[in-house]
Design a protein around this motif. Structure first.
Motif, mmCIF file in Angstrom:
data_model
loop_
_atom_site.group_PDB
_atom_site.id
_atom_site.type_symbol
_atom_site.label_atom_id
_atom_site.label_comp_id
_atom_site.label_asym_id
_atom_site.label_seq_id
_atom_site.Cartn_x
_atom_site.Cartn_y
_atom_site.Cartn_z
ATOM 1 N N ILE A 123 0.837 -1.203 0.000
ATOM 2 C CA ILE A 123 0.000 0.000 0.000
ATOM 3 C C ILE A 123 0.871 1.252 0.000
ATOM 4 C CG2 ILE A 123 -1.743 1.302 1.260
ATOM 5 C CD1 ILE A 123 -2.778 -1.252 -0.079
ATOM 6 N N LYS A 124 1.945 1.248 0.794
ATOM 7 C CA LYS A 124 2.873 2.390 0.794
ATOM 8 C C LYS A 124 3.515 2.572 -0.570
ATOM 9 C CE LYS A 124 4.076 2.067 5.714
ATOM 10 N NZ LYS A 124 5.139 1.732 6.707
ATOM 11 N N GLU A 125 3.874 1.473 -1.221
ATOM 12 C CA GLU A 125 4.496 1.553 -2.531
ATOM 13 C C GLU A 125 3.505 2.029 -3.596
ATOM 14 O OE1 GLU A 125 8.010 0.780 -3.710
ATOM 15 O OE2 GLU A 125 7.768 1.767 -1.772
ATOM 16 N N PHE A 126 2.271 1.588 -3.513
ATOM 17 C CA PHE A 126 1.257 2.087 -4.444
ATOM 18 C C PHE A 126 1.122 3.599 -4.302
ATOM 19 C CE2 PHE A 126 -1.460 -2.059 -4.808
ATOM 20 C CZ PHE A 126 -0.470 -2.619 -5.602
ATOM 21 N N SER A 127 1.113 4.081 -3.061
ATOM 22 C CA SER A 127 1.011 5.523 -2.826
ATOM 23 C C SER A 127 2.243 6.256 -3.347
ATOM 24 C CB SER A 127 0.830 5.785 -1.326
ATOM 25 O OG SER A 127 0.745 7.164 -1.061
ATOM 26 N N ARG A 128 3.405 5.680 -3.168
ATOM 27 C CA ARG A 128 4.654 6.332 -3.591
ATOM 28 C C ARG A 128 4.731 6.490 -5.102
ATOM 29 N NH1 ARG A 128 9.314 4.853 -5.732
ATOM 30 N NH2 ARG A 128 8.896 2.615 -5.591
ATOM 31 N N VAL A 129 4.377 5.446 -5.858
ATOM 32 C CA VAL A 129 4.570 5.482 -7.316
ATOM 33 C C VAL A 129 3.425 6.179 -8.037
ATOM 34 C CG1 VAL A 129 5.942 3.377 -7.236
ATOM 35 C CG2 VAL A 129 3.497 3.217 -7.767
ATOM 36 N N LEU A 130 2.329 6.464 -7.328
ATOM 37 C CA LEU A 130 1.165 7.086 -7.950
ATOM 38 C C LEU A 130 1.245 8.607 -7.831
ATOM 39 C CD1 LEU A 130 -1.630 6.366 -9.249
ATOM 40 C CD2 LEU A 130 -2.574 6.465 -6.922
ATOM 41 N N LYS A 131 0.862 9.285 -8.894
ATOM 42 C CA LYS A 131 0.831 10.748 -8.874
ATOM 43 C C LYS A 131 -0.274 11.236 -7.932
ATOM 44 C CE LYS A 131 2.236 11.279 -13.742
ATOM 45 N NZ LYS A 131 1.787 11.725 -15.089
ATOM 46 N N PRO A 132 -0.087 12.413 -7.321
ATOM 47 C CA PRO A 132 -1.175 12.989 -6.510
ATOM 48 C C PRO A 132 -2.438 13.193 -7.343
ATOM 49 C CG PRO A 132 0.899 14.150 -6.114
ATOM 50 C CD PRO A 132 1.141 13.237 -7.291
ATOM 51 N N ARG A 133 -3.568 12.987 -6.684
ATOM 52 C CA ARG A 133 -4.897 13.159 -7.296
ATOM 53 C C ARG A 133 -5.137 12.188 -8.445
ATOM 54 N NH1 ARG A 133 -2.748 17.653 -5.758
ATOM 55 N NH2 ARG A 133 -1.762 18.061 -7.772
ATOM 56 N N ARG A 134 -4.417 11.085 -8.425
ATOM 57 C CA ARG A 134 -4.665 10.010 -9.384
ATOM 58 C C ARG A 134 -5.198 8.781 -8.637
ATOM 59 N NH1 ARG A 134 -5.390 12.074 -14.372
ATOM 60 N NH2 ARG A 134 -3.530 13.137 -15.177
ATOM 61 N N ASN A 135 -5.603 7.779 -9.373
ATOM 62 C CA ASN A 135 -6.404 6.711 -8.792
ATOM 63 C C ASN A 135 -5.674 5.384 -8.582
ATOM 64 O OD1 ASN A 135 -8.309 8.688 -10.047
ATOM 65 N ND2 ASN A 135 -9.822 7.318 -9.145
ATOM 66 N N LEU A 136 -6.016 4.754 -7.476
ATOM 67 C CA LEU A 136 -5.708 3.345 -7.222
ATOM 68 C C LEU A 136 -7.027 2.592 -7.300
ATOM 69 C CD1 LEU A 136 -4.202 0.815 -6.093
ATOM 70 C CD2 LEU A 136 -4.647 1.742 -3.793
ATOM 71 N N PHE A 137 -7.067 1.567 -8.142
ATOM 72 C CA PHE A 137 -8.248 0.718 -8.247
ATOM 73 C C PHE A 137 -7.822 -0.710 -7.948
ATOM 74 C CE2 PHE A 137 -11.245 -2.127 -10.166
ATOM 75 C CZ PHE A 137 -12.473 -1.490 -10.083
#
Length: 235
Positions: A123-137
Motif C-alpha cells: 500500500i505504501k508503494e502504491f502511494s509512492r509510485v502514484l501521482k497525486p490526485r490520481r487513482n488506485l483501483f
C-alpha cells in the motif's frame, strides 16, 4: 508467510492463468474493467500483479502506456510472449517497486491484495509510485461472503450464505495444481483504514451482482456479491 505464498504462486500462477480462459467470473471482471476504464490516452498505468498480462494488454489497447509487474517470473515470461508490445517486470509486491515516485496515473490491482500478507509495504508503494490526485483501483474477493458457505432450503435451492468469523483475520490454504497458496481474510475496515493512513481517499466502492449477470447461467440467488471493487484517489 508471504514469501512462501509467492514461491508457491510462481507455479500456481500458470495454472491460474490457464483456468481464467473458461471461468465466467474472470470474464465478468474483464468485461467490468473494459467498461469502467475509458479515456486513457497517454496514461501511465501500472497493472500490479498482472499475471499473464491480459489487463495490461487491455490498457495498452485503450491508448495507455501500460506496465505490468508480477512476482512470478514464469507468468511474466508468459505475458511477454503473449503481449510483446507491453512492458512487463518481475517485481515482488511486498518489497520496494522498481518505479519512480509519482510516476503512474493509475495503479490497478485485480484480485491480488488478498494473496499478500502483510500489505503495509504494498500500500505504501502504491502511494509512492502514484501521482497525486490520481487513482488506485483494486479488487478482492468480497471479505464478507467469499469464505462463507451457501445455505439451501428444503428443496435444495440456494437461498443465502452463512457468515461467521468476519472480523477475525485468518489465513486459508487453497490449491492450484500441486502447490498450496494462501488467501488472507481481513475485514473491509482493515483495508480502508490502512489505505486512509497512506493518503488514499475513497472515490467509489462497488459490489457487483455477479450471480445475476448475463454471464452466469446457474441457479445461485442474486444480491450476494462475489467481489469488492474499490476506487480511491491519492490526496
Amino acid at each position: 508467510m508471504f514469501i512462501d505464498n509467492l514461491e508457491n504462486w510462481i507455479d500456481a500462477s500458470i495454472i491460474y492463468a490457464e483456468s481464467k480462459e473458461e471461468n465466467i467470473y474472470s470474464k465478468f471482471c474483464k468485461v467490468f474493467a473494459d467498461e469502467y476504464f475509458n479515456e486513457l490516452d497517454g496514461f501511465k498505468i501500472l497493472d500490479a500483479g498482472c499475471g499473464d498480462g491480459e489487463y495490461t494488454k487491455m490498457f495498452f489497447q485503450k491508448g495507455a502506456v501500460a506496465t505490468g509487474c508480477d512476482g512470478s517470473y514464469k507468468v511474466i515470461e508468459l505475458a511477454k510472449t503473449k503481449y510483446p508490445f507491453c512492458q512487463f517486470d518481475i517485481a515482488d509486491l511486498s518489497a520496494h517497486l522498481p518505479y519512480e515516485d509519482n510516476y503512474f496515473d493509475l495503479v490497478f490491482s485485480n484480485l491480488v491484495l488478498m494473496d499478500i500478507d502483510p500489505i503495509d509495504t504494498v500500500i505504501k508503494e502504491f502511494s509512492r509510485v502514484l501521482k497525486p490526485r490520481r487513482n488506485l483501483f483494486f479488487s478482492i474477493m468480497h471479505p464478507v461472503f467469499y469464505l462463507s458457505d451457501w445455505e439451501l432450503n428444503e428443496e435444495g435451492v440456494i437461498i443465502h450464505k452463512m457468515v461467521s468469523s468476519y472480523l477475525s483475520h485468518k489465513c486459508v490454504e487453497q490449491a492450484f495444481g500441486t502447490q498450496p497458496v494462501f488467501h488472507y481474510h481481513r475485514p473491509i475496515s482493515f483495508y480502508l483504514n490502512i489505505l486512509s493512513e497512506n493518503g488514499f481517499i475513497l472515490s467509489k466502492m462497488l459490489e457487483p451482482n455477479v450471480y445475476e449477470s448475463k454471464l452466469y447461467k446457474g441457479s445461485k440467488k442474486p444480491d450476494i456479491p462475489l467481489y469488492l471493487f474499490v476506487d480511491l484517489i491519492k490526496a
